[in-house]
Motif scaffolding. Structure first.
Motif, short mmCIF file in Angstrom:
data_model
loop_
_atom_site.label_atom_id
_atom_site.label_comp_id
_atom_site.label_asym_id
_atom_site.label_seq_id
_atom_site.Cartn_x
_atom_site.Cartn_y
_atom_site.Cartn_z
N PRO A 121 -38.35 -30.35 48.83
CA PRO A 121 -37.69 -30.22 47.53
C PRO A 121 -38.42 -30.94 46.40
O PRO A 121 -38.41 -30.47 45.26
N LEU A 122 -39.08 -32.05 46.70
CA LEU A 122 -39.85 -32.74 45.66
C LEU A 122 -41.04 -31.91 45.23
O LEU A 122 -41.36 -31.82 44.04
N VAL A 123 -41.74 -31.30 46.20
CA VAL A 123 -42.87 -30.45 45.86
C VAL A 123 -42.41 -29.23 45.06
O VAL A 123 -43.02 -28.86 44.05
N ALA A 124 -41.32 -28.61 45.51
CA ALA A 124 -40.80 -27.43 44.80
C ALA A 124 -40.36 -27.78 43.39
O ALA A 124 -40.60 -27.02 42.44
N ARG A 125 -39.73 -28.95 43.22
CA ARG A 125 -39.30 -29.36 41.88
C ARG A 125 -40.50 -29.63 40.99
O ARG A 125 -40.49 -29.31 39.80
N ALA A 126 -41.56 -30.24 41.55
CA ALA A 126 -42.76 -30.50 40.76
C ALA A 126 -43.40 -29.19 40.31
O ALA A 126 -43.82 -29.04 39.16
N LEU A 127 -43.48 -28.22 41.22
CA LEU A 127 -44.08 -26.94 40.86
C LEU A 127 -43.20 -26.19 39.87
O LEU A 127 -43.71 -25.50 38.98
#
Length: 600
Positions: free
Chosen positions: A337-343
């Protein structure tokens, strides 16, 4: 320089695109609070990740322990026989449905979709809630599709069994079990959807507990019904367990839909300003998951022509081998979720940094597990399975397969890390400005690999896995006539390693510019530590004939040697925890009070 005013009427949608979320436009702002993954990891972020990982690891470990108990009971009651071969062919349905509908494809689709909806909720607090509108636009269609797929699987069970295992000695039992396990498709899909939404909200407890509920359902039926139903009791337990896992998530999901603030209705004409659904984006994600799962199909197909019990040996070996990947996969489950939110926010640097950390941490965990399996496979299999109908010959065959499988475990873990950000770059739900002609409002953050090249790259993971399957088939066909199940395991390891190498290249093409010298150097140091740990742990595991003592002795040696070599070689994923442990055990003495800097 002039800027165009947004039109009051949304431009026509391209083919395969339909609007989802009309949201009133406003100036985009950076996501705030702990959900913002940009920048270096603050202590609060590290604390959140540690707690989330701890909860997820604890519940996942409990689920894995119950799953291992399930496999132990299968081995005790039915051994490695024609009956277990028939059930394991039927087990292909939940084995395929779980990655497609829970762990992989559904998460690849819906975690980025909910993450983008949450980013838009924070950026534009007025108007309809994007998260609720996303649910209304996707959940009903998903339920219809799942019901149709479950019915088709049950009706086509005879043809499916013939396709998967044409040499099976008892196809009738396999057909019966397949029709029962087909019922799992609907609750699996619901659990995957709800779990993805909860993880995007940074709620990990309920999603981590689904396999506890799942395996409890299987164990309940297996313990009470094995005498009456035989191996079919395991299939009935799978169906019951799937219903329990979906039920665990319904309450937390409903609570997550409550927005934190009152939202006003969006004004007319704002449809082009929000999000749109790209249904065709589902295809490469589903194709990748099925292609990845096709390795199991190949094993079952070729294994059905080998002596009875071969499929069972492969299954038991795969279950034990996958234990080494559990912790590694948990890392990317928590950080996805952190990676998806960053992207979603357009912060490619933050996404790159997080992926690099995940690659190192996942490799460290899976390699120490691989070293343990290499050193202690015979004693571990004997300790776990050798009782009842499972004899010494089964132990030797299963342990040999585990050791060959283990060569592919690092690649399995790395693929799990890399494919998540790959599909998050162009999610199934996107900002309207990215896909609508003329923009239709604020363009949002820049996105890599746009246009036709981006659509082509969507299929890159499928091509990578297809190339890996070619390697798998070639090695399996060449090695199986001489080595039997070991040849199938070697084909599996070779194919998944080739696919991992290709996917690493694809991640760079996608626009996530990993620093390869740093990544590959860290992997090499960890691999060297694992090789040393396996070589020294193997003789330690043979010091006694008692399987429990052998497993404990060999495992302790592997862990200590891996920690020592990883520290000496400078692997940050090992050196940091080791030094922290040393400081905790031997804290530095406090400075003497009242002393001047010169010691007086």
């Amino acid at each position: 320089m002039t800027t165009e005013q947004p039109s009051a009427v949304a431009p026509p949608l391209p083919p395969g695109v339909r609007p989802v979320l009309p949201v009133q436009p406003s100036e985009p702002t950076a996501p705030a609070g702990p959900a913002d993954p940009s920048g270096p990891e603050e202590p609060g972020r590290r604390s959140f990740l540690a707690k989330a990982f701890g909860v997820t690891a604890l519940l996942s470990a409990a689920g894995s322990a119950l799953g291992l108990l399930r496999d132990l009971l299968l081995a005790r009651y039915f051994g490695a026989s024609q009956g277990t071969d028939a059930f394991l062919v039927a087990w292909t349905v939940p084995e395929t449905a779980a990655p497609l509908l829970i762990e992989d494809a559904m998460a690849f689709l819906m975690v980025p979709a909910f993450s983008l909806a949450l980013v838009l909720r924070e950026e534009r607090p007025q108007g309809p809630d994007p998260v609720r509108q996303l649910v209304r636009a996707t959940l009903p269609w998903l339920l219809l599709a799942l019901c149709a797929l479950a019915a088709a699987t049950a009706l086509g069970a005879p043809q499916l069994v013939e396709l998967l295992a044409p040499g099976l000695a008892d196809p009738g039992l396999a057909v019966t079990c397949t029709r029962v396990t087909a019922l799992t498709v609907l609750p699996f899909g619901v659990a995957g959807y709800l779990g993805s939404a909860l993880r995007a909200h940074h709620r990990f407890t309920a999603p981590a507990g689904i396999y506890v509920a799942y395996n409890l359902g299987i164990l309940a039926v297996l313990l009470t019904g094995h005498g009456l139903l035989g191996v079919t009791s395991a299939a009935v337990g799978v169906a019951l367990g799937s219903l329990l896992m979906a039920g665990v998530l319904i309450g937390p999901f409903v609570r997550s839909l409550r927005p934190g603030r009152r939202r006003r209705r969006a004004r007319r004409g704002a449809a082009g300003q929000g999000l749109v659904l790209i249904p065709l984006a589902i295809l490469p994600v589903a194709a990748f998951t099925l292609t990845r799962q096709a390795q199991v199909f190949i094993e079952r197909y070729l294994g059905s022509g080998l002596p009875p019990g071969t499929i069972s040996h492969l299954n038991y070996a795969a279950k034990v081998s996958q234990l080494a990947m559990t912790a590694a996969i948990l890392i990317c489950t928590v950080t996805f979720p952190l990676v998806a939110r960053a992207l979603a926010a357009g912060d490619l640097a933050a996404a790159r940094d997080r992926v690099e950390k995940d690659l190192g941490q996942a490799a460290a965990l899976v390699l120490v597990g691989t070293a343990f399996l290499m050193a202690c496979a015979p004693s571990m299999v004997s300790l776990l399975f050798e009782r009842g109908a499972f004899g010494p010959a089964d132990t030797a065959a299963t342990a040999a397969v585990i050791r060959v499988y283990s060569f592919g475990l690092p690649a399995q873990a790395l693929i799990g890390v890399m494919v998540r950000p790959f599909f998050s770059v162009r999610p199934v739900v996107r900002r309207a400005a990215e896909v609508l002609p003329g923009g239709g409002g604020p363009a949002g953050p820049p996105r890599p690999a746009a246009g036709g090249r981006g659509a082509l790259l969507d299929w890159y993971p499928v091509a990578a896995m297809a190339a890996g399957l070619v390697v798998t088939v070639a090695v399996s066909l060449a090695a199986t006539p001489r080595f039997g199940a070991l040849g199938l395991a070697a084909g599996n390891a070779a194919g998944i390693t080739a696919a991992a190498a290709l996917l690493l290249r694809g991640l760079l093409l996608r626009g996530i510019a990993l620093r390869l010298p740093k990544v590959l150097g860290g992997q090499a140091r960890l691999l060297a530590a694992a090789v040393g740990a396996a070589l020294l742990g193997a003789p330690a595991g043979r010091l006694t004939a008692n399987p429990l003592l052998s497993t404990v002795t060999g495992g302790a040696c592997v862990l200590l040697v891996f920690a020592a070599l990883g520290t000496v070689f400078g692997a940050g994923e090992v050196r940091g925890p080791v030094l922290a442990l040393v400081r905790a055990v031997y804290p530095s003495p406090p400075a003497a009070e009242g002393k001047l800097p010169d010691g007086r």
